[in-house]
Design an enzyme around this catalytic site. Structure first.
Site, mmCIF file in Angstrom:
data_model
loop_
_atom_site.group_PDB
_atom_site.id
_atom_site.type_symbol
_atom_site.label_atom_id
_atom_site.label_comp_id
_atom_site.label_asym_id
_atom_site.label_seq_id
_atom_site.Cartn_x
_atom_site.Cartn_y
_atom_site.Cartn_z
ATOM 1 C CD GLU A 190 -2.948 -1.953 7.491
ATOM 2 O OE1 GLU A 190 -3.067 -1.830 8.719
ATOM 3 O OE2 GLU A 190 -2.672 -3.037 6.953
ATOM 4 C CD GLU A 384 1.357 -3.403 5.203
ATOM 5 O OE1 GLU A 384 0.810 -4.219 5.987
ATOM 6 O OE2 GLU A 384 1.499 -2.196 5.478
HETATM 7 C C1 BGP Z 1 -0.481 -4.063 9.076
HETATM 8 C C2 BGP Z 1 0.599 -2.994 9.134
HETATM 9 C C3 BGP Z 1 1.980 -3.465 8.982
HETATM 10 C C4 BGP Z 1 2.229 -4.919 9.378
HETATM 11 C C5 BGP Z 1 1.039 -5.827 9.184
HETATM 12 C C6 BGP Z 1 1.218 -7.178 9.837
HETATM 13 O O1 BGP Z 1 -1.561 -3.601 9.813
HETATM 14 O O2 BGP Z 1 0.381 -2.044 8.092
HETATM 15 O O3 BGP Z 1 2.754 -2.556 9.710
HETATM 16 O O4 BGP Z 1 2.753 -5.020 10.641
HETATM 17 O O5 BGP Z 1 -0.128 -5.261 9.674
HETATM 18 O O6 BGP Z 1 0.721 -7.104 11.151
HETATM 19 P P1 BGP Z 1 1.573 -7.717 12.339
HETATM 20 O O7 BGP Z 1 2.920 -7.102 12.218
HETATM 21 O O8 BGP Z 1 0.850 -7.336 13.580
HETATM 22 O O9 BGP Z 1 1.585 -9.206 12.104
#
Ligand code: BGP
Length: 481
Positions: A190, A384
């Protein structure tokens, strides 16, 4: 669901070192920027604004802290000691790809060493060998919000051009050691988080620079250059390997059909998403970049050699995380804003939201895949996608997460439609393979996995792993492909 995907389509799940590995003071690892994120029991799950900023005071307090706060990412779910069991569970689901990240500060504790930490190299040897032994392809993220904290302390992170050579040395060390077994790499997780979670992604601390926007855009420029340089290096060292770039993609809708709102959505899409992918994939800054810089008072330091390497070494594929869509309007006039999402956005009245206020939009995934594939004609990879929810482990050790099954089914259905539309999609790694620490809030209770990990927000628990209903659903789904 009857959808069929291409025979070589990769099915799997993802984790990140800074949210799963733990063992932050073991095996020679150095402190990472993720180690200063603390769990705030008073947090408002629907307002991430507090968690996007990290101050020098927070950092110093974390480094000196003798137990007043809890730092969950230092411990993760102890993947460091459980990796064989966790990888075996993923293989049992039928994964053909397993995405994880290599912790830069485990390999180079301060980021400036020339010799890598041998304990780190052998740890990742063992992890990669386990993944390959189980017939899965490793998909390795080189930088997933876990850069050495020392690079923040000594350089204010990627604001300093010297980060390029430090990162290049790290990436080449990884290529030399693992490119015989790892064929799929992602440079930066990201990379557009540089703008919505700058400290995590670039190590830039807001109160250590006069012009924050300038510092962040310059930091991201250095990351663009680094991504192109390591693509050049990988092409020479291991031509059968592929390096992808990655953004968190936020499908952006206009609040109304008012032309001003449609224009606002286009500009938000450019600012939040396309500025990054246009630059990396086309190899130069897009036409609208100059206006963005002008309006933000940014004057980038761009060398001729930067332009040359960026133009000549674009990535091999575009990876995205997709969780939600967002809404933009020319003027808010009473529209309801939310800080719950990774980026500030307007509430979409047509969509349901998760308990954390993330707007659930599978149709938006089909829209996003067509939009991006149409723009770049480059293979895409969803690395993701998932639903964060407060799962309950029942007395008989079950987790009935039919809400997660529904979320994933609807998004897979949207992917199938996109493939039918003609989009070239390489694979799908859900977030996350197992329950791990939340990136945005450091909660354990925001669970995404197919496997429940017994641990609470304060790190209490047996760390035992339990298969959720979604484990069996995904196992069955993959078997049917
Ligand atoms: C994205 C990241 C991941 C993951 C996801 C979910 O920004 O790449 O690492 O964590 O977010 O976010 P969160 O874990 O805050 O729910």
């Amino acid at each position: 669901m009857e959808q069929k995907f291409p025979a070589d389509f990769l099915w799997g799940g993802a984790i990140a070192a800074c949210q799963a590995e733990g063992a932050f003071q073991e095996g020679g690892r150095g402190l990472a920027v993720s180690d200063v994120s603390f769990y705030d029991e008073k947090l408002d799950r629907k307002d991430l604004s507090r968690h996007r900023k990290m101050t020098s005071e927070d950092i110093e307090k974390a480094i000196q802290d003798q137990g007043t706060r809890h730092y969950p990412k230092r411990h993760g779910i102890d993947f460091y000691h459980h990796y064989a069991e966790d990888i075996a569970l993923c293989a049992e689901m039928g994964f053909t790809v397993f995405r994880f990240s290599i912790a830069w500060s485990r390999v180079f504790p301060t980021g400036e060493e020339t010799t890598p930490n041998p304990e780190a190299l052998s740890f990742y040897d063992r992890v990669i060998d386990e993944i390959v032994r189980h017939g899965m392809k490793p998909l390795v993220t080189l930088s997933h919000f876990e850069m050495p904290l020392a690079l923040t302390e000594n350089y204010n992170g990627w604001q300093d051009r010297r980060l390029i050579s430090f990162f290049r040395h790290f990436a080449n060390t990884m290529f030399e050691r693992y490119s015989d077994r790892v064929k799929l790499w992602i440079s930066f997780n990201e990379i557009n988080a540089g703008n919505f979670s700058s400290f995590k992604s670039t190590g830039v601390v807001q109160d250590r620079t006069e012009n924050y926007e300038q510092a962040v855009y310059q930091a991201v420029h250095h990351q663009f250059v680094a991504a192109a340089l390591i693509k050049q290096d990988l092409a020479r060292k291991a031509p059968d390997n592929q390096l992808g770039c990655m953004i968190a993609y936020f499908a952006t809708y206009p609040a109304t059909s008012k032309p001003e709102d449609v224009l606002a959505a286009q500009m938000e899409d450019e600012l939040a998403n396309l500025y990054y992918t246009d630059t990396m994939i086309h190899g130069h800054y897009p036409h609208y970049a100059k206006r963005i810089w002008k309006e933000k008072g940014v004057h980038l330091d761009i060398l001729e050699e930067d332009r040359t390497v960026m133009q000549n070494y674009p990535p091999d594929f575009l990876a995205i995380s997709y969780y939600m869509s967002s809404v933009a309007a020319a003027d808010l006039d009473g529209a309801e804003e939310t800080e719950a999402n990774l980026r500030q956005t307007l509430v979409n009245p047509y969509l349901e939201s998760s308990d954390w206020g993330w707007q659930i939009d599978p149709v938006g995934l089909r829209y996003s895949l067509n939009h991006l594939y149409g723009r770049y004609q480059m293979p895409l990879f969803i690395v993701e996608n998932g639903l964060g929810a407060e799962d309950e482990l029942t007395a008989d050790l079950q987790v009935h997460d039919d809400y997660r099954i529904h979320y994933l089914e609807s998004h897979i259905q949207a992917m199938a439609e996109a493939v039918e539309d003609g989009v070239e999609l390489m694979g799908y790694t859900t977030w996350s393979a197992l329950d791990i620490i939340s990136s945005g809030t450091s909660e354990m209770s925001k669970r995404y996995g197919f496997i429940y990990v017994d641990q609470d927000d304060f790190g209490n628990g047996s760390l035992k792993r339990y298969k959720k209903d979604s484990f069996y659903w995904y196992q069955n789904w993959i078997k049917g492909q």
